[in-house]
Design an enzyme around this catalytic site. Structure first.
Site, PDB file in Angstrom:
ATOM      1  N   ARG A  17       7.684  -0.493  -1.544  1.00 41.01           N
ATOM      2  CA  ARG A  17       8.628   0.136  -0.610  1.00 41.01           C
ATOM      3  C   ARG A  17       7.856   0.943   0.434  1.00 41.01           C
ATOM      4  O   ARG A  17       6.637   1.070   0.343  1.00 41.01           O
ATOM      5  CB  ARG A  17       9.626   1.033  -1.360  1.00 41.01           C
ATOM      6  CG  ARG A  17       8.979   2.148  -2.127  1.00 41.01           C
ATOM      7  CD  ARG A  17      10.004   3.121  -2.740  1.00 41.01           C
ATOM      8  NE  ARG A  17       9.324   4.302  -3.220  1.00 41.01           N
ATOM      9  CZ  ARG A  17       8.933   4.477  -4.477  1.00 41.01           C
ATOM     10  NH1 ARG A  17       9.172   3.553  -5.385  1.00 41.01           N
ATOM     11  NH2 ARG A  17       8.300   5.586  -4.822  1.00 41.01           N
ATOM     12  N   ASN A  65      -0.921   0.928 -12.150  1.00 35.71           N
ATOM     13  CA  ASN A  65      -0.987   2.351 -11.825  1.00 35.71           C
ATOM     14  C   ASN A  65      -2.415   2.623 -11.370  1.00 35.71           C
ATOM     15  O   ASN A  65      -3.351   2.536 -12.172  1.00 35.71           O
ATOM     16  CB  ASN A  65      -0.635   3.205 -13.055  1.00 35.71           C
ATOM     17  CG  ASN A  65      -0.593   4.682 -12.714  1.00 35.71           C
ATOM     18  OD1 ASN A  65      -1.054   5.100 -11.654  1.00 35.71           O
ATOM     19  ND2 ASN A  65      -0.037   5.470 -13.609  1.00 35.71           N
ATOM     20  N   VAL A  66      -2.588   2.961 -10.094  1.00 39.87           N
ATOM     21  CA  VAL A  66      -3.945   3.121  -9.554  1.00 39.87           C
ATOM     22  C   VAL A  66      -4.681   4.320 -10.157  1.00 39.87           C
ATOM     23  O   VAL A  66      -5.886   4.476  -9.966  1.00 39.87           O
ATOM     24  CB  VAL A  66      -3.945   3.229  -8.010  1.00 39.87           C
ATOM     25  CG1 VAL A  66      -3.335   1.987  -7.368  1.00 39.87           C
ATOM     26  CG2 VAL A  66      -3.233   4.489  -7.533  1.00 39.87           C
ATOM     27  N   ASN A  92      -3.135   2.475   0.002  1.00 38.82           N
ATOM     28  CA  ASN A  92      -1.973   3.148   0.612  1.00 38.82           C
ATOM     29  C   ASN A  92      -1.348   4.201  -0.294  1.00 38.82           C
ATOM     30  O   ASN A  92      -0.626   5.075   0.182  1.00 38.82           O
ATOM     31  CB  ASN A  92      -0.944   2.062   0.975  1.00 38.82           C
ATOM     32  CG  ASN A  92       0.426   2.622   1.308  1.00 38.82           C
ATOM     33  OD1 ASN A  92       0.604   3.252   2.348  1.00 38.82           O
ATOM     34  ND2 ASN A  92       1.399   2.416   0.413  1.00 38.82           N
ATOM     35  N   SER A 140      -3.037  10.779   6.994  1.00 41.29           N
ATOM     36  CA  SER A 140      -1.833  11.525   7.403  1.00 41.29           C
ATOM     37  C   SER A 140      -2.232  12.520   8.480  1.00 41.29           C
ATOM     38  O   SER A 140      -3.349  13.053   8.458  1.00 41.29           O
ATOM     39  CB  SER A 140      -1.254  12.293   6.205  1.00 41.29           C
ATOM     40  OG  SER A 140      -0.310  13.248   6.662  1.00 41.29           O
ATOM     41  N   TYR A 153      -2.756  17.794  -0.833  1.00 41.95           N
ATOM     42  CA  TYR A 153      -2.481  16.538  -0.093  1.00 41.95           C
ATOM     43  C   TYR A 153      -3.192  16.536   1.253  1.00 41.95           C
ATOM     44  O   TYR A 153      -3.879  15.583   1.613  1.00 41.95           O
ATOM     45  CB  TYR A 153      -0.967  16.410   0.086  1.00 41.95           C
ATOM     46  CG  TYR A 153      -0.504  15.249   0.934  1.00 41.95           C
ATOM     47  CD1 TYR A 153      -0.355  13.977   0.384  1.00 41.95           C
ATOM     48  CD2 TYR A 153      -0.184  15.417   2.281  1.00 41.95           C
ATOM     49  CE1 TYR A 153       0.095  12.906   1.156  1.00 41.95           C
ATOM     50  CE2 TYR A 153       0.267  14.362   3.058  1.00 41.95           C
ATOM     51  CZ  TYR A 153       0.409  13.108   2.489  1.00 41.95           C
ATOM     52  OH  TYR A 153       0.856  12.059   3.259  1.00 41.95           O
ATOM     53  N   LYS A 157      -6.409  14.152   2.178  1.00 42.32           N
ATOM     54  CA  LYS A 157      -6.287  13.178   3.268  1.00 42.32           C
ATOM     55  C   LYS A 157      -7.438  13.381   4.269  1.00 42.32           C
ATOM     56  O   LYS A 157      -7.952  12.415   4.840  1.00 42.32           O
ATOM     57  CB  LYS A 157      -4.931  13.319   3.969  1.00 42.32           C
ATOM     58  CG  LYS A 157      -3.745  12.788   3.148  1.00 42.32           C
ATOM     59  CD  LYS A 157      -3.780  11.285   2.993  1.00 42.32           C
ATOM     60  CE  LYS A 157      -2.469  10.721   2.471  1.00 42.32           C
ATOM     61  NZ  LYS A 157      -2.523   9.272   2.199  1.00 42.32           N
ATOM     62  N   ILE A 186       7.251   9.757   8.966  1.00 46.47           N
ATOM     63  CA  ILE A 186       7.804   8.396   9.010  1.00 46.47           C
ATOM     64  C   ILE A 186       9.104   8.397   8.210  1.00 46.47           C
ATOM     65  O   ILE A 186       9.112   8.745   7.019  1.00 46.47           O
ATOM     66  CB  ILE A 186       6.801   7.377   8.405  1.00 46.47           C
ATOM     67  CG1 ILE A 186       5.459   7.423   9.144  1.00 46.47           C
ATOM     68  CG2 ILE A 186       7.401   5.972   8.401  1.00 46.47           C
ATOM     69  CD1 ILE A 186       5.506   7.090  10.629  1.00 46.47           C
TER      70      ILE A 186
HETATM   71  N1  LIG Z   1       6.286   8.847   4.691  1.00 45.33           N
HETATM   72  C1  LIG Z   1       5.641   9.586   5.576  1.00 45.33           C
HETATM   73  O1  LIG Z   1       6.225  10.314   6.393  1.00 45.33           O
HETATM   74  C2  LIG Z   1       4.129   9.541   5.628  1.00 45.33           C
HETATM   75  C3  LIG Z   1       3.458  10.235   6.670  1.00 45.33           C
HETATM   76  C4  LIG Z   1       2.082  10.203   6.723  1.00 45.33           C
HETATM   77  C5  LIG Z   1       1.353   9.497   5.773  1.00 45.33           C
HETATM   78  N2  LIG Z   1       2.025   8.839   4.772  1.00 45.33           N
HETATM   79  C6  LIG Z   1       1.208   8.117   3.791  1.00 45.33           C
HETATM   80  O2  LIG Z   1       1.624   6.748   3.736  1.00 45.33           O
HETATM   81  C7  LIG Z   1       1.434   6.241   2.417  1.00 45.33           C
HETATM   82  C8  LIG Z   1       2.745   5.657   1.901  1.00 45.33           C
HETATM   83  O3  LIG Z   1       3.748   6.649   1.957  1.00 45.33           O
HETATM   84  P1  LIG Z   1       5.295   6.295   1.708  1.00 45.33           P
HETATM   85  O4  LIG Z   1       6.053   7.437   2.269  1.00 45.33           O
HETATM   86  O5  LIG Z   1       5.565   4.913   2.144  1.00 45.33           O
HETATM   87  O6  LIG Z   1       5.342   6.382   0.088  1.00 45.33           O
HETATM   88  P2  LIG Z   1       6.533   6.026  -0.922  1.00 45.33           P
HETATM   89  O7  LIG Z   1       7.801   5.734  -0.207  1.00 45.33           O
HETATM   90  O8  LIG Z   1       6.528   7.103  -1.942  1.00 45.33           O
HETATM   91  O9  LIG Z   1       5.993   4.643  -1.575  1.00 45.33           O
HETATM   92  C9  LIG Z   1       4.888   4.689  -2.380  1.00 45.33           C
HETATM   93  C10 LIG Z   1       4.595   3.301  -2.954  1.00 45.33           C
HETATM   94  O10 LIG Z   1       3.443   3.462  -3.820  1.00 45.33           O
HETATM   95  C11 LIG Z   1       3.826   3.159  -5.168  1.00 45.33           C
HETATM   96  N3  LIG Z   1       3.068   4.108  -6.041  1.00 45.33           N
HETATM   97  C12 LIG Z   1       3.244   5.442  -6.150  1.00 45.33           C
HETATM   98  N4  LIG Z   1       2.352   5.947  -7.046  1.00 45.33           N
HETATM   99  C13 LIG Z   1       1.620   4.895  -7.497  1.00 45.33           C
HETATM  100  C14 LIG Z   1       0.563   4.765  -8.429  1.00 45.33           C
HETATM  101  N5  LIG Z   1       0.075   5.817  -9.103  1.00 45.33           N
HETATM  102  N6  LIG Z   1       0.033   3.538  -8.643  1.00 45.33           N
HETATM  103  C15 LIG Z   1       0.503   2.458  -7.972  1.00 45.33           C
HETATM  104  N7  LIG Z   1       1.501   2.505  -7.082  1.00 45.33           N
HETATM  105  C16 LIG Z   1       2.063   3.724  -6.854  1.00 45.33           C
HETATM  106  C17 LIG Z   1       5.344   3.303  -5.229  1.00 45.33           C
HETATM  107  O11 LIG Z   1       5.960   2.553  -6.260  1.00 45.33           O
HETATM  108  P3  LIG Z   1       6.104   3.108  -7.789  1.00 45.33           P
HETATM  109  O12 LIG Z   1       6.759   4.445  -7.684  1.00 45.33           O
HETATM  110  O13 LIG Z   1       6.908   2.069  -8.501  1.00 45.33           O
HETATM  111  O14 LIG Z   1       4.705   3.196  -8.329  1.00 45.33           O
HETATM  112  C18 LIG Z   1       5.713   2.741  -3.843  1.00 45.33           C
HETATM  113  O15 LIG Z   1       5.628   1.328  -3.830  1.00 45.33           O
HETATM  114  C19 LIG Z   1       0.901   7.412   1.590  1.00 45.33           C
HETATM  115  O16 LIG Z   1      -0.511   7.369   1.563  1.00 45.33           O
HETATM  116  C20 LIG Z   1       1.370   8.625   2.372  1.00 45.33           C
HETATM  117  O17 LIG Z   1       0.555   9.771   2.145  1.00 45.33           O
HETATM  118  C21 LIG Z   1       3.371   8.852   4.673  1.00 45.33           C
END
Ligand SMILES: NC(=O)c1ccc[n+]([C@@H]2O[C@H](COP(=O)([O-])OP(=O)(O)OC[C@H]3O[C@@H](n4cnc5c(N)ncnc54)[C@H](OP(=O)(O)O)[C@@H]3O)[C@@H](O)[C@H]2O)c1
Length: 254
Positions: A17, A65-66, A92, A140, A153, A157, A186
């Site tokens: 997702r 699980n990473v 990611n 980020s 965090y 980063k 985002i």
């Molecule tokens: N959203 C924002 O506004 C934003 C802004 C700047 C940077 N980012 C960065 O973008 C990246 C993605 O963010 P997102 O908002 O898309 O995250 P998200 O919606 O929380 O999605 C995270 C994904 O990673 C998986 N995941 C979480 N923990 C895991 C683990 N330990 N092992 C394997 N898979 C795992 C989740 O599935 P499961 O829970 O099933 O494991 C899911 O598929 C991150 O690095 C975040 O810091 C996000």
């Protein structure tokens, strides 16, 4: 513009997702075979099926699980073998924000930093064989400007940006490029900002006001940037931290 990715192979961690899923979809739409995964096995299987059906590419979809170093290494090796080589690696997954205890520091070090470093070390032999290997690390804007408070965090980063630059110098001679994409806020359904909008509307509005374009980004917009940096079209670009934030950050990037 042909990005030159068709028929190549990519691994994207945390890709059921949000931003990771959008990156997997974007790369698959370019004709790349992709390895995807997350902790939830049902979500992983469903995402794998949907991506394969939508784009007609080979998809390796297995849960992982990473945080579990051995299982993660085995997952990466299985993905590389199944896909028949590797051209692009996108670490990611993040441990997320939080300021409540030392636990956050260990969690963000283990997940954000170590999963990226362990992943790069495991993938580099295959990436060197590619001839056009690329690592795109997801950072980020929290790393480059103060956000909320002294969060693990944000600092972890920042560590990724330094690692990314220095790794890029180390592997450039082997035909591998390393870059970071640092998104600003985002917004997507089920994502952190939707949750914040519902539970902390003042904070959400405050952040929105700091984005001169008046809106947060989408996962697809981040995925477009990642696809470019991952591709041979960006053959001259290595060691950069590409901020994709719709003007959220205010620093001058020299
Ligand atoms: N959203 C924002 O506004 C934003 C802004 C700047 C940077 N980012 C960065 O973008 C990246 C993605 O963010 P997102 O908002 O898309 O995250 P998200 O919606 O929380 O999605 C995270 C994904 O990673 C998986 N995941 C979480 N923990 C895991 C683990 N330990 N092992 C394997 N898979 C795992 C989740 O599935 P499961 O829970 O099933 O494991 C899911 O598929 C991150 O690095 C975040 O810091 C996000």
């Amino acid at each position: 513009m042909d990005l030159g990715l068709k028929g190549k192979n990519a691994i994207i961690t945390g890709s059921t997702r949000g931003i990771g899923r959008a990156i997997a979809e974007r790369l698959a739409s370019e004709g790349m075979n992709v390895a995807i995964g997350a902790r939830d096995d049902e979500a992983t299987a469903a995402a794998g099926k949907e991506i394969a059906e939508a784009h007609g590419v080979k998809v390796f979809a297995k849960p992982c699980n990473v945080k579990d170093a051995e299982a993660y290494k085995a997952w990466l090796e299985a993905a590389i073998e199944d896909l028949g080589g590797l051209d692009v690696f996108v670490p990611n997954v993040s441990g997320g924000g939080g300021m409540d205890s030392e636990k956050n520091w260990w969690r963000n070090f283990e997940i954000d930093v170590l999963h990226t470093v362990r992943g790069a070390e495991t993938c580099l032999p295959a990436l060197k064989e590619s001839g056009a290997g690329a690592i795109v690390i997801i950072g980020s804007t929290n790393a480059v400007e103060t956000f909320m408070g002294p969060m693990a965090y944000n600092a972890m980063k920042a560590a990724l940006v330094t690692y990314s630059k220095q790794l890029s110098q180390f592997v450039a001679g082997k035909g591998v490029r390393v870059n970071t994409v640092s998104p600003g806020p985002i917004y997507f359904e089920g994502g952190a900002w939707e949750m914040i909008k519902g539970t902390m509307p003042k904070m959400y509005e405050g952040v929105l006001k700091q984005i001169p374009a008046g809106r947060m980004g989408t996962p697809e917009e981040v995925a477009n940037v990642v696809a470019f940096l991952a591709s041979p079209a960006a053959s001259l670009v290595t060691g950069v931290n590409l901020v994709a934030d719709n003007g959220f950050t205010k620093r001058v990037q020299l």
